[in-house]
Design a protein around this motif. Sequence first.
Motif, PDB file in Angstrom:
ATOM      1  N   SER A 175      19.925  11.374   7.497  1.00 28.23           N
ATOM      2  CA  SER A 175      20.593  10.143   7.052  1.00 28.23           C
ATOM      3  C   SER A 175      19.618   9.325   6.227  1.00 28.23           C
ATOM      4  N   SER A 176      20.082   8.205   5.739  1.00 27.79           N
ATOM      5  CA  SER A 176      19.220   7.345   4.926  1.00 27.79           C
ATOM      6  C   SER A 176      18.011   6.860   5.711  1.00 27.79           C
ATOM      7  N   SER A 177      18.154   6.746   7.023  1.00 30.80           N
ATOM      8  CA  SER A 177      17.016   6.313   7.845  1.00 30.80           C
ATOM      9  C   SER A 177      15.949   7.390   7.949  1.00 30.80           C
ATOM     10  N   SER A 178      16.275   8.621   7.524  1.00 33.04           N
ATOM     11  CA  SER A 178      15.303   9.714   7.583  1.00 33.04           C
ATOM     12  C   SER A 178      14.302   9.646   6.437  1.00 33.04           C
ATOM     13  N   VAL A 179      14.567   8.805   5.445  1.00 31.11           N
ATOM     14  CA  VAL A 179      13.750   8.758   4.233  1.00 31.11           C
ATOM     15  C   VAL A 179      13.114   7.386   4.101  1.00 31.11           C
ATOM     16  N   SER A 180      11.798   7.347   4.075  1.00 32.46           N
ATOM     17  CA  SER A 180      11.071   6.097   3.857  1.00 32.46           C
ATOM     18  C   SER A 180      10.657   6.022   2.394  1.00 32.46           C
ATOM     19  N   ALA A 181      10.169   4.861   1.995  1.00 30.17           N
ATOM     20  CA  ALA A 181       9.754   4.677   0.604  1.00 30.17           C
ATOM     21  C   ALA A 181       8.582   5.581   0.252  1.00 30.17           C
ATOM     22  N   GLU A 182       7.800   5.976   1.242  1.00 30.52           N
ATOM     23  CA  GLU A 182       6.617   6.809   0.994  1.00 30.52           C
ATOM     24  C   GLU A 182       6.907   8.296   1.167  1.00 30.52           C
ATOM     25  N   PHE A 183       8.138   8.636   1.533  1.00 33.29           N
ATOM     26  CA  PHE A 183       8.464  10.033   1.843  1.00 33.29           C
ATOM     27  C   PHE A 183       8.443  10.901   0.594  1.00 33.29           C
ATOM     28  N   LEU A 184       7.748  12.039   0.686  1.00 37.10           N
ATOM     29  CA  LEU A 184       7.768  13.042  -0.366  1.00 37.10           C
ATOM     30  C   LEU A 184       8.100  14.383   0.289  1.00 37.10           C
ATOM     31  N   PRO A 185       9.164  15.048  -0.150  1.00 31.94           N
ATOM     32  CA  PRO A 185       9.580  16.285   0.501  1.00 31.94           C
ATOM     33  C   PRO A 185       8.631  17.438   0.224  1.00 31.94           C
ATOM     34  N   THR A 186       8.520  18.314   1.190  1.00 26.07           N
ATOM     35  CA  THR A 186       7.725  19.526   1.065  1.00 26.07           C
ATOM     36  C   THR A 186       8.653  20.698   0.766  1.00 26.07           C
ATOM     37  N   PRO A 187       8.126  21.846   0.351  1.00 33.92           N
ATOM     38  CA  PRO A 187       8.984  23.028   0.164  1.00 33.92           C
ATOM     39  C   PRO A 187       9.759  23.389   1.431  1.00 33.92           C
ATOM     40  N   HIS A 188       9.140  23.181   2.589  1.00 36.65           N
ATOM     41  CA  HIS A 188       9.841  23.466   3.850  1.00 36.65           C
ATOM     42  C   HIS A 188      11.045  22.553   4.016  1.00 36.65           C
ATOM     43  N   PHE A 189      10.921  21.313   3.584  1.00 40.64           N
ATOM     44  CA  PHE A 189      12.042  20.373   3.682  1.00 40.64           C
ATOM     45  C   PHE A 189      13.241  20.901   2.906  1.00 40.64           C
ATOM     46  N   TRP A 190      13.009  21.345   1.671  1.00 42.77           N
ATOM     47  CA  TRP A 190      14.120  21.837   0.854  1.00 42.77           C
ATOM     48  C   TRP A 190      14.672  23.148   1.389  1.00 42.77           C
ATOM     49  N   GLU A 191      13.809  23.983   1.931  1.00 40.93           N
ATOM     50  CA  GLU A 191      14.284  25.222   2.537  1.00 40.93           C
ATOM     51  C   GLU A 191      15.188  24.920   3.726  1.00 40.93           C
ATOM     52  N   ASP A 192      14.786  23.929   4.520  1.00 38.12           N
ATOM     53  CA  ASP A 192      15.577  23.551   5.689  1.00 38.12           C
ATOM     54  C   ASP A 192      16.921  22.965   5.266  1.00 38.12           C
ATOM     55  N   ILE A 193      16.903  22.080   4.268  1.00 36.94           N
ATOM     56  CA  ILE A 193      18.135  21.453   3.782  1.00 36.94           C
ATOM     57  C   ILE A 193      19.089  22.498   3.200  1.00 36.94           C
ATOM     58  N   THR A 194      18.541  23.434   2.450  1.00 37.69           N
ATOM     59  CA  THR A 194      19.363  24.378   1.695  1.00 37.69           C
ATOM     60  C   THR A 194      19.863  25.543   2.536  1.00 37.69           C
ATOM     61  N   TYR A 195      19.023  26.056   3.431  1.00 38.85           N
ATOM     62  CA  TYR A 195      19.368  27.304   4.107  1.00 38.85           C
ATOM     63  C   TYR A 195      19.496  27.204   5.628  1.00 38.85           C
ATOM     64  N   ASN A 196      18.747  26.320   6.254  1.00 40.33           N
ATOM     65  CA  ASN A 196      18.638  26.363   7.713  1.00 40.33           C
ATOM     66  C   ASN A 196      19.602  25.458   8.448  1.00 40.33           C
ATOM     67  N   GLN A 197      20.059  24.409   7.806  1.00 41.46           N
ATOM     68  CA  GLN A 197      20.944  23.476   8.496  1.00 41.46           C
ATOM     69  C   GLN A 197      22.392  23.958   8.436  1.00 41.46           C
ATOM     70  N   HIS A 198      23.052  23.974   9.586  1.00 38.08           N
ATOM     71  CA  HIS A 198      24.481  24.283   9.604  1.00 38.08           C
ATOM     72  C   HIS A 198      25.230  23.008   9.266  1.00 38.08           C
ATOM     73  N   ARG A 199      25.935  23.020   8.151  1.00 35.57           N
ATOM     74  CA  ARG A 199      26.618  21.818   7.674  1.00 35.57           C
ATOM     75  C   ARG A 199      28.120  22.030   7.654  1.00 35.57           C
ATOM     76  N   THR A 200      28.829  20.975   8.034  1.00 37.14           N
ATOM     77  CA  THR A 200      30.285  20.989   8.017  1.00 37.14           C
ATOM     78  C   THR A 200      30.767  20.684   6.601  1.00 37.14           C
ATOM     79  N   PRO A 201      32.072  20.846   6.318  1.00 36.66           N
ATOM     80  CA  PRO A 201      32.580  20.487   4.986  1.00 36.66           C
ATOM     81  C   PRO A 201      32.328  19.027   4.620  1.00 36.66           C
ATOM     82  N   TRP A 202      32.111  18.177   5.625  1.00 37.82           N
ATOM     83  CA  TRP A 202      31.820  16.765   5.353  1.00 37.82           C
ATOM     84  C   TRP A 202      30.389  16.580   4.859  1.00 37.82           C
ATOM     85  N   GLU A 203      29.533  17.585   5.025  1.00 38.03           N
ATOM     86  CA  GLU A 203      28.101  17.424   4.784  1.00 38.03           C
ATOM     87  C   GLU A 203      27.604  18.208   3.573  1.00 38.03           C
TER      88      GLU A 203
END
Length: 394
Positions: A175-203
Amino acid sequence: MRSPSAALLFLLSWYTTFAAAATASSACERLPNSLTYSQATAPADVSAILRVVVEKINRDVTGVVDVEVAWTGAELHRRVGERIVRCTVTRLAESVVQSTHHDNDDGEDESNQVKIDEHGREIVTQCFEVPFSIIDVNECVIPSSNPMAHKCQPPSICVNTLGSYECVCPSASFSSSSVSAEFLPTPHFWEDITYNQHRTPWEVSYGRSSESSCPNSPSTFGCCEEDGQSREGAVCRSTFRCPIDPCDEEHHDHDREESSPCSSNASCQRANSPLAHPNYTCECPPGLMGNGKHCPKNFKQPQNSQPKVKFDGKTPTEYTKRLLDAGMICGCTKPTVDACDGYHECPPKEMCVADSYNRPSCQCKPGHVRDDVYGCVDEHPPKLTLRYSSNPDS
């Protein structure tokens, strides 16, 4: 975050080859103090880049006759950070001698070969490195009025990257609370977002290209042009659409005064798919009745709209059921009990009547009185007249 000015700026090579073969074997001298810019203030075109480099050479180096900036012409990923721009600088020989006199007790560097130019001046050709630094701008936090501000549309979440930004659909775990002004994503972050998270049609984004760029995707990462400030990258991100959760008060319809489509004492339940019509329902808590929604403006409640239930205290009366089916009872209201609706059938000439405590009983209908033998009888029974003879013997 990458701006158009930064894109042009980074056409300069990390380590470019020297234009002049005479200086290829010479060690380059790095100038102090990097040329530092934010993405927003970086030079806007190649000519501006060359200008600021030449200006720095003239400030930091004496006796400059000519400056050639070595540039391969290649686009180098357009990323923020530090770059080294190499220059071939032609100087007056006397300036080189003066500047190296105190640094080299043995005299002038043998690599600095003195030549005579067309004006009869003694000149020396040297290599210099100009540090160039571009500082990242966080498009996710700067004011929306800033031309570099992100183009992510709610409810998608802007995630700053080093040199750009991406738009991500919210999920149960992000959610928006997961991201701070100083947050910079790592390659693992994008891998998790793209492939590892089970997302519903709402997500994930909408599934048709007419509804969203990057259809059925959790984010714009790996889909949109990497440079979010390029025309293609900005359009791709601005047309990325995540479903709006109708039950999420943070993203409700701001044209409405209410913060939720449901009344305050109703619970909002979204459908399994955002494409359902309607894609949410309002449910009243047990014991209350109604459609669970706010009454529309200028809505006129029907007469006797107070919900009622039968004698059992649960089943709505037929009239109430018709109102509920038509959605004519707004919000959630505690029903009253119609004690006589559903009460056992009364004998003829009797009707169900509820007392002051709403307790039902069978009472005589109007115009009738109770007789101990015959029950309810007419209050004014008809008179029976028998016809008889005046002659008692007849």
